[in-house]
Design an enzyme around this catalytic site. Structure first.
Site, PDB file in Angstrom:
ATOM      1  N   ASP A   1       0.815  -1.219   0.000  1.00  0.00           N
ATOM      2  CA  ASP A   1       0.000   0.000   0.000  1.00  0.00           C
ATOM      3  C   ASP A   1       0.848   1.268   0.000  1.00  0.00           C
ATOM      4  OD1 ASP A   1      -2.511  -1.294   0.050  1.00  0.00           O
ATOM      5  OD2 ASP A   1      -2.333  -1.624   2.195  1.00  0.00           O
ATOM      6  N   GLU A  54      -9.716   0.446  -4.045  1.00  0.00           N
ATOM      7  CA  GLU A  54     -10.864  -0.213  -3.427  1.00  0.00           C
ATOM      8  C   GLU A  54     -11.537   0.652  -2.364  1.00  0.00           C
ATOM      9  OE1 GLU A  54      -9.419  -3.697  -1.413  1.00  0.00           O
ATOM     10  OE2 GLU A  54      -7.851  -2.582  -0.385  1.00  0.00           O
TER      11      GLU A  54
END
Length: 411
Positions: free
Chosen positions: A145, A246
């Site tokens: 991430d 997302e």
């Protein structure tokens, strides 16, 4: 010989990546290179496994097995998502950890992981300090991430970015197969930071005529503006690639999904996301065109070893090795971070960042790296990502499959 005071223990935590094992390899190889009488141990399944005494002496494994560790995808040592309570509220786990450390004469502990892992490492270092137990605790960064602060980037991110960008490029060629209107939505990981989705902006540099929209958690999602963006893009080119993180959120700060409140949470209270792509696909179908497909990239982006970045692999090992040297220099309660040097040619070195400055914070994509229309990225983002995805590593054997060795450690 450096002044070594005892044995070392290394463990992994959180989600896997393509290079997390390279960091473990770096720790193990650097410690073993000291040629001391002390031993290196691995903890299986993170802190939870250590508490359950799932600890293995690395001497039990062959040199070939250790060398194979560097090129193994996913978390070879096993992982967990186990939240340590604040020791002020409940120190039961900490007491048990210190007992185990004393029993094995563990004086150096290296925890490889992301934000929650850095939080655990920080708590352990502080509790050991309060108790007066001499142990050096170093956090080794890992997260696809790329949302850890106090480091230029995180090992694991470059390979994930390389994979999704190549998938995006292949999708672009696919949707150009037919003459009719064609839209592809690609959903990638990114709960609160959109680094992975943003990295695909490099494709517009590679393919100047690419029609692409990118949506990040850093920007409040507006349904009407999204539909306007799609309408406008299709007027310029009837082929369109939409990349979305997302974790898109609306004005109310809630994650967007077809069904409200449908997300589960993990032990740390993090929402388990997935579904925004379906939502975007549906509103495009209802309002613009039925010719829209969805690809949810899913967990494969975490450890696609067949599309690994050489830069990423090398830097992952580098932070592992640096962590050992920092610990031997007497540092504890720090993370071995990456620092990009200001040279014309890309180069990265390690530095120390205090764990208390790292844990429980999120590094977002800078606002000025997002374009003025809030649906793409700027040149700064492209320049940032470019060196992180470079370099090839041949991980495939003659049979065309990943070269895999069952090192047995490992679970």
């Amino acid at each position: 010989m450096k002044d070594i005071k005892g044995n070392c223990l290394v463990a992994q935590s959180g989600g896997p990546s393509s290079v997390i094992n390279s960091s473990a390899y770096g720790v193990i190889k650097e410690f073993l290179s000291l040629d001391s009488p002390f031993k290196a141990f691995v903890g299986l399944y993170g802190i939870k496994g250590i508490l359950d005494r799932k600890i293995v002496n690395i001497e039990e494994f062959s040199k070939d097995s250790i060398e194979a560790l560097r090129y193994m995808p996913s978390s070879a040592l096993g992982s967990c998502r186990y939240k340590l309570a604040n020791y002020e509220d409940n120190d039961e786990d900490y007491i048990r950890l210190i007992e185990i450390f004393k029993e094995l004469d563990i004086r150096y502990f290296f925890y490889i992981g992301g934000n929650d892992s850095m939080d655990a490492a920080y708590k352990i270092s502080k509790y050991a300090e309060i108790l007066g137990y001499d142990i050096k605790v170093i956090g080794v960064p890992k997260t696809i991430d790329n949302d850890l602060v106090e480091t230029d980037h995180c090992p694991g991110f470059g390979s994930a970015a390389k994979y999704v960008s190549n998938v995006g490029l292949e999708m672009w060629f696919d949707i150009n197969t037919y003459e009719k209107d064609s839209i592809m939505i690609m959903e990638v990981m990114g709960r609160d930071a959109g680094w992975i989705a943003a990295s695909t902006g490099i494709l517009q540099k590679l393919v100047p005529n690419m029609n692409q929209l990118i949506y990040l958690p850093e920007v409040i999602f507006d349904r009407n503006k999204f539909l306007e963006d799609v309408h406008k893009s299709l007027r310029n080119n009837n082929k369109l690639l939409i990349v979305t993180s997302e974790g898109l959120k609306g004005k109310n700060g809630q994650y967007i999904n077809i069904d409200d409140n449908c997300y589960e949470t993990d032990a740390f209270g993090h929402k388990q996301l997935g579904g925004i792509g379906k939502y975007l696909q549906q509103i495009v179908k209802n309002n613009i065109t039925s010719s829209v497909k969805l690809s949810e990239i899913g967990v494969i982006q975490r450890c696609a070893m067949h599309c690994i970045s050489k830069t990423d692999l090398s830097e992952a090992e580098m932070v592992g090795r640096a962590s050992v040297n920092y610990a031997l220099e007497g540092y504890t309660g720090y993370m071995a971070a990456l620092q990009r040097e200001n040279h014309e040619e890309y180069n990265c070195i390690t530095k120390l960042s205090k764990l208390e400055d790292v844990c429980n914070k999120v590094k977002c994509v800078p606002a000025h790296w997002i374009n003025e229309y809030k649906n793409g990225v700027t040149e700064d983002m492209i320049n940032y990502i470019k060196p992180l995805i470079t370099g090839e590593v041949n991980t495939l054997g003659e049979d065309g499959l990943l070269r895999y060795k069952d090192v047995g450690l490992f679970r």
